[in-house]
Design a protein around this motif. Structure first.
Motif, mmCIF file in Angstrom:
data_model
loop_
_atom_site.group_PDB
_atom_site.id
_atom_site.type_symbol
_atom_site.label_atom_id
_atom_site.label_comp_id
_atom_site.label_asym_id
_atom_site.label_seq_id
_atom_site.Cartn_x
_atom_site.Cartn_y
_atom_site.Cartn_z
ATOM 1 N N GLU A 51 27.386 -42.753 -3.701
ATOM 2 C CA GLU A 51 27.967 -43.934 -4.332
ATOM 3 C C GLU A 51 27.116 -45.191 -4.179
ATOM 4 O O GLU A 51 27.440 -46.236 -4.731
ATOM 5 C CB GLU A 51 29.372 -44.187 -3.778
ATOM 6 N N SER A 52 26.059 -45.119 -3.378
ATOM 7 C CA SER A 52 25.187 -46.264 -3.137
ATOM 8 C C SER A 52 23.747 -45.785 -3.139
ATOM 9 O O SER A 52 23.476 -44.609 -3.314
ATOM 10 C CB SER A 52 25.537 -46.921 -1.800
ATOM 11 N N ARG A 65 24.033 -51.564 -2.074
ATOM 12 C CA ARG A 65 24.772 -51.489 -3.333
ATOM 13 C C ARG A 65 24.912 -52.902 -3.873
ATOM 14 O O ARG A 65 25.182 -53.838 -3.123
ATOM 15 C CB ARG A 65 26.145 -50.880 -3.115
ATOM 16 N N HIS A 66 24.707 -53.072 -5.148
ATOM 17 C CA HIS A 66 24.878 -54.361 -5.802
ATOM 18 C C HIS A 66 26.384 -54.587 -5.957
ATOM 19 O O HIS A 66 27.060 -53.832 -6.653
ATOM 20 C CB HIS A 66 24.179 -54.347 -7.147
ATOM 21 N N ILE A 67 26.913 -55.609 -5.299
ATOM 22 C CA ILE A 67 28.352 -55.881 -5.322
ATOM 23 C C ILE A 67 28.657 -56.882 -6.436
ATOM 24 O O ILE A 67 28.241 -58.037 -6.374
ATOM 25 C CB ILE A 67 28.837 -56.443 -3.960
ATOM 26 N N GLN A 68 29.379 -56.413 -7.440
ATOM 27 C CA GLN A 68 29.759 -57.281 -8.547
ATOM 28 C C GLN A 68 31.273 -57.384 -8.708
ATOM 29 O O GLN A 68 31.754 -58.248 -9.430
ATOM 30 C CB GLN A 68 29.133 -56.779 -9.849
ATOM 31 N N CYS A 69 32.001 -56.486 -8.058
ATOM 32 C CA CYS A 69 33.460 -56.500 -8.156
ATOM 33 C C CYS A 69 34.030 -55.821 -6.910
ATOM 34 O O CYS A 69 33.296 -55.185 -6.148
ATOM 35 C CB CYS A 69 33.920 -55.801 -9.430
ATOM 36 N N ASP A 71 35.649 -53.140 -6.533
ATOM 37 C CA ASP A 71 35.405 -51.691 -6.503
ATOM 38 C C ASP A 71 34.046 -51.354 -5.917
ATOM 39 O O ASP A 71 33.881 -50.313 -5.269
ATOM 40 C CB ASP A 71 35.536 -51.092 -7.907
ATOM 41 N N ASP A 72 33.059 -52.222 -6.121
ATOM 42 C CA ASP A 72 31.741 -51.999 -5.530
ATOM 43 C C ASP A 72 31.817 -52.049 -4.009
ATOM 44 O O ASP A 72 31.139 -51.285 -3.320
ATOM 45 C CB ASP A 72 30.738 -53.029 -6.044
ATOM 46 N N CYS A 73 32.628 -52.952 -3.484
ATOM 47 C CA CYS A 73 32.831 -53.021 -2.030
ATOM 48 C C CYS A 73 33.432 -51.720 -1.517
ATOM 49 O O CYS A 73 33.023 -51.200 -0.477
ATOM 50 C CB CYS A 73 33.744 -54.191 -1.661
#
Length: 108
Positions: A51-52, A65-69, A71-73
């Protein structure tokens, strides 16, 4: 693999030596087979990080991981949980003192 059998160590402190103890794990440092055996040992590490992103160099790994929302966290946390399970499965303890989080962004 006779070079892994019957190995012993002792510690020298202030000129005195401890008693000899058995080496129960690990590969002799500087051995020719050491790097290859390590790569075989961590070969499935990438599978727990689907997932990353993970970059591995020698005995160091970087997960990101690029956190944009939100769900990314969650996906990054899922990856970290997978890494923890992997390390427990293979009895490889991770030194959390060497772990850190780096965050880059335009705002907090």
């Amino acid at each position: 693999m006779d070079f892994l059998k019957a190995r012993k160590f002792r510690v020298k402190v202030n000129g005195g030596y401890s008693g000899w103890q058995n080496v129960t794990s690990g590969i002799p440092q500087g051995s020719v087979l050491g790097p290859l055996l390590f790569l075989i040992y961590i070969n499935d590490l990438m599978e727990c990080c689907d997932e990353s992103y993970i970059f591995v160099f020698a005995d160091d790994a970087k997960i990101y991981r690029h956190i944009q929302c939100p769900d990314d966290c969650k996906l990054l946390q899922y990856t970290l949980a997978g890494l923890q399970s992997w390390s427990q499965k293979w009895l490889l303890s991770l030194d959390t003192r060497k772990c850190c989080v780096v965050s880059y962004g335009r705002s907090n």
